[in-house]
Design an enzyme around this catalytic site. Structure first.
Site, mmCIF file in Angstrom:
data_model
loop_
_atom_site.group_PDB
_atom_site.id
_atom_site.type_symbol
_atom_site.label_atom_id
_atom_site.label_comp_id
_atom_site.label_asym_id
_atom_site.label_seq_id
_atom_site.Cartn_x
_atom_site.Cartn_y
_atom_site.Cartn_z
ATOM 1 N N ASP A 451 -6.243 0.306 -1.699
ATOM 2 C CA ASP A 451 -6.431 1.597 -2.350
ATOM 3 C C ASP A 451 -7.878 1.768 -2.820
ATOM 4 O O ASP A 451 -8.650 0.791 -2.885
ATOM 5 C CB ASP A 451 -5.478 1.723 -3.541
ATOM 6 C CG ASP A 451 -4.950 3.145 -3.723
ATOM 7 O OD1 ASP A 451 -5.615 4.085 -3.253
ATOM 8 O OD2 ASP A 451 -3.882 3.302 -4.343
ATOM 9 N N ASP A 518 -1.067 11.387 -1.335
ATOM 10 C CA ASP A 518 -0.174 11.050 -2.445
ATOM 11 C C ASP A 518 0.897 12.124 -2.648
ATOM 12 O O ASP A 518 1.839 11.917 -3.414
ATOM 13 C CB ASP A 518 -0.973 10.882 -3.743
ATOM 14 C CG ASP A 518 -1.580 9.502 -3.872
ATOM 15 O OD1 ASP A 518 -1.214 8.608 -3.091
ATOM 16 O OD2 ASP A 518 -2.442 9.313 -4.756
#
Length: 712
Positions: A451, A518
């Site tokens: 990430d 997301d």
């Protein structure tokens, strides 16, 4: 220095590609060779001499436009030399380069063009190559041959466009709303898209497309440019007063970021250009073909993922996590991913980043009990990291506050309670390599979700007295990932950056997957995935079935829409399955089986996209490379305006072959009173399916139909 006989003009293309981009380079008196033409090569090829003979070179276009050649647009090179000489200023000299040809080396589908400016003390190497899939890529290398430092402000590649390229498409967006298309007509002047976030960015241009008026998914002549770089970028379209239009790009360099001492060189990222005569789908097929040729291309079959983030967030409890694993295994899930929250002092997102060891208070026996349980259920195990970031509330930052990117003594503004580690420091990269290597060696980990949750602000490096370091940081991140890949070749890597904030060919040369967004609300995801596909093929694109109520939007969506959206990517689940009832689990298992049945086709076929005439439905799918099968999706987004059936066309099949169309939508996923399409038992020809299509009756909003097309 005389030019080695290049046999100009010549055509550069990739002969093995069914559809391909061609580029004709021609000689120009006393200047670097120019691009006479770039475009889609028709069947049968082109004679480069004929192309050069019919192109208008009143205003020639070099791959590096130069002010000294009367180019009054944005120059390909902007820079200047430092150092006082004979009372002249300490900066601003040698700012207008004029390169002369010094050699051309051409080998098959590659060419290297050399240029020198002996007055300015600079040498230029331009590499161009045709790549698998049909695109062309190029890059410059600038070398300082003078005695004093040379500052490179920008170095970009450009390609000419024909006069009928009058419209552009590129993308913008934000977190959870990535790859939003925007169109505009080309006017005189410069259309400049700059990415300054230090990583690709949710608002990245992604692919800058120019084309004929009204181009669409399946029609129009189009040209697309992509800068294969995970740092700061520039994408540009410019039309001069003469009418000459160019398209190109490169790396966006911060002030003083690249300063070349004598003998030093700077190489730009690869800039890809692709041209297609059959619209955006043809353009996408070239980028997909390139990615499918890479050594890092994901190994089939792509396993069904379960990521536990939306199920448990930071609440890590072994009993709950193993219960999720058991339900997932019974559904047919093949990979289980433990997300954020497993490492030292990580109880929320304000602490712990940088302390990459298992939290002994939550995991007294380490991760072994969970890993062993997951593996015993026949699933792979994956783990989340965010290596490039650090929380101020961490042991690492308390011990090494100087390890962050900053412009000097000032600590940059926090974003998500994070700062950015300076990977250009060998001790920082070494620490991260050691910690990640240790964990990947101790546990049976098959997958890493990497990430990157904040932009790079004040991204200077301490060893460089706070000078900008985004370029070096990008290369250092690549190097760290490359070394981890070398040490752990069986591990698959996902690029995530608050969702889809790092989506580019640079990172995809070393990662097998992206987390598209997301946003897991399926209705929003339809558009995000649709346009991400302009660059990235389905097998790279992580797409998960979320909970019935999307936590980002509060919308309640049927499982059919959620699963049907995830089907045309790398299928996964992002849902607390312990809250699902038996009927929902049975329905989800049906979608898992459907994915497993067709994933080989989804992850190898050519993507096709279309819109319903009234804009209330989307149609998309894949057609096998051998034209022997197709899988198509019809998605009703909203109440249709008209009651006439919508034609779902399937382009790319063998026109003379007869095909049977089967509705393979799981039975439990069709709404009550849904009307299925009427399909001829005897089958229809590929020509009919491509031109007329399958009539889709009026559907209720949020209905998904999946059709499988195979030979009779």
């Amino acid at each position: 220095m005389p030019v080695a006989d290049p046999g100009l003009p010549w055509l550069l293309d990739y002969p093995a590609a069914a559809a391909r981009t061609g580029l004709v380079v021609a000689a120009q008196a006393d200047t670097m060779p120019v691009v006479a033409w770039v475009g889609a090569v028709p069947e049968g090829g082109l004679d480069p001499a004929m192309v050069a003979a019919v192109t208008d070179r009143t205003w020639p276009c070099a791959l590096l436009p130069e002010h000294a050649t009367r180019w009054f647009g944005r120059p390909g090179l902007s820079g200047h030399r430092l150092g006082r000489s004979g009372g002249h200023p300490a900066a601003g000299r040698d700012w207008s380069a004029h390169f002369r040809p010094a050699g051309v080396d051409r080998r098959d589908s590659q060419v290297c063009i050399e240029g020198v400016d002996q007055v300015a003390g600079l040498a230029l190497t331009t590499e161009i190559e045709a790549v698998p899939g049909g695109a062309i890529r190029g890059r410059h290398t600038l070398t300082n041959t003078g005695p004093q430092p040379y500052v490179v402000d920008s170095l970009e590649l450009v390609f000419p466009l024909p006069a009928d390229a009058v419209e552009t498409l590129d993308f913008t967006g934000r977190q959870m709303y990535e790859r939003v298309p925007q169109r505009r007509f080309i006017a005189d002047g410069l259309w400049l898209r700059e990415g300054r976030r230090g990583h690709t960015g949710h608002d990245s241009a992604t692919v800058l497309v120019a084309g004929t008026a009204g181009f669409g998914f399946g029609h129009g002549r189009v040209w697309g440019v992509h800068v294969a770089w995970s740092g700061n970028t520039v994408h540009r379209v410019e039309r001069a007063a003469s009418g000459l239009t160019t398209i190109g790009g490169g790396e966006l360099l911060l002030p003083g970021e690249i300063t070349l001492d004598s003998g030093q060189s700077y190489t730009t990222p690869w800039v890809f250009v692709a041209a297609a005569a059959d619209g955006l789908d043809g353009l996408a097929a070239m980028f997909h073909g390139y990615l499918r040729s890479l050594p890092a291309h994901p190994r089939p079959p792509r396993p069904v993922n379960l990521n536990v983030w939306e199920a448990v967030t930071f609440d890590h409890d072994l009993g709950r996590l193993t219960a999720l694993a058991d339900i997932a295994a019974d559904l047919g899930v093949e990979r289980y991913v433990l997300d954020d929250g497993w490492f030292h002092a990580r109880r929320d997102d304000t602490a712990g980043l940088g302390d990459w060891w298992v939290d002994e208070t939550v995991w007294p026996d380490g991760l072994h009990p969970l890993v062993d349980h997951v593996r015993s259920r026949g699933m792979q195990f994956g783990l989340w990291f965010e290596p490039e970031m650090v929380n101020p509330d961490s042991d690492l930052y308390r011990a090494h506050p100087d390890w962050i990117l900053s412009t000097g003594d000032r600590v940059p503004a926090l974003q998500r309670d994070q700062l950015v580690l300076d990977l250009t420091r060998p001790e920082v990269a070494g620490y991260l390599l050691d910690r990640m290597d240790t964990l990947l060696s101790e546990y049976d980990i098959s997958y890493v979700k990497w990430d990157h949750n904040r932009a790079l602000v004040d991204a200077g490096s301490g060893p460089r007295s706070g000078a900008p370091a985004v370029h070096g940081q990008t290369l250092a991140a690549y190097a760290l990932l490359d070394e981890l890949r070398r040490r752990h070749p069986a591990v698959e890597w996902e690029s995530c950056a608050s969702g889809g904030g790092r989506v580019d060919l640079g990172i995809l040369e070393r990662a097998e997957r992206i987390w598209v967004s997301d946003m897991t609300d399926a209705l929003a995801r339809q558009s995000i995935q649709r346009w991400t596909g302009q660059l990235v093929p389905p097998e790279y694109s992580g797409a998960h079935v979320s909970a019935p109520v999307a936590h980002q939007t509060g919308r309640h969506l049927p499982l059919a829409l959620r699963a049907g959206t995830a089907l045309f990517g790398h299928f996964g689940i992002e849902w607390d399955l312990t809250t699902a009832d038996e009927a929902s689990l049975a329905e989800l298992a049906g979608w898992v089986r459907l994915y497993k049945t067709h994933r080989a086709l989804i992850h190898s076929g050519r993507v096709t996209r279309a819109d319903a005439p009234d804009g209330t439905a989307l149609m998309h799918g894949v057609v096998a490379a051998d034209r022997g099968a197709a899988l198509m999706s019809y998605v009703q987004l909203d109440e249709p305006i008209h009651t006439q059936a919508v034609a779902l066309r399937v382009p790319g099949l063998d026109p003379a072959r007869r095909y049977r169309v089967t509705d393979v939508t799981p039975e439990d996923s069709l709404p009550v009173r849904a009307e299925r399409p009427t399909l001829p038992d005897a089958g229809v020809s590929g020509a009919v399916l491509g031109e007329i299509g399958v009539p889709i009756p009026v559907q209720r909003p949020h209905t998904v139909l999946i059709l499988f097309i195979q030979p009779t």
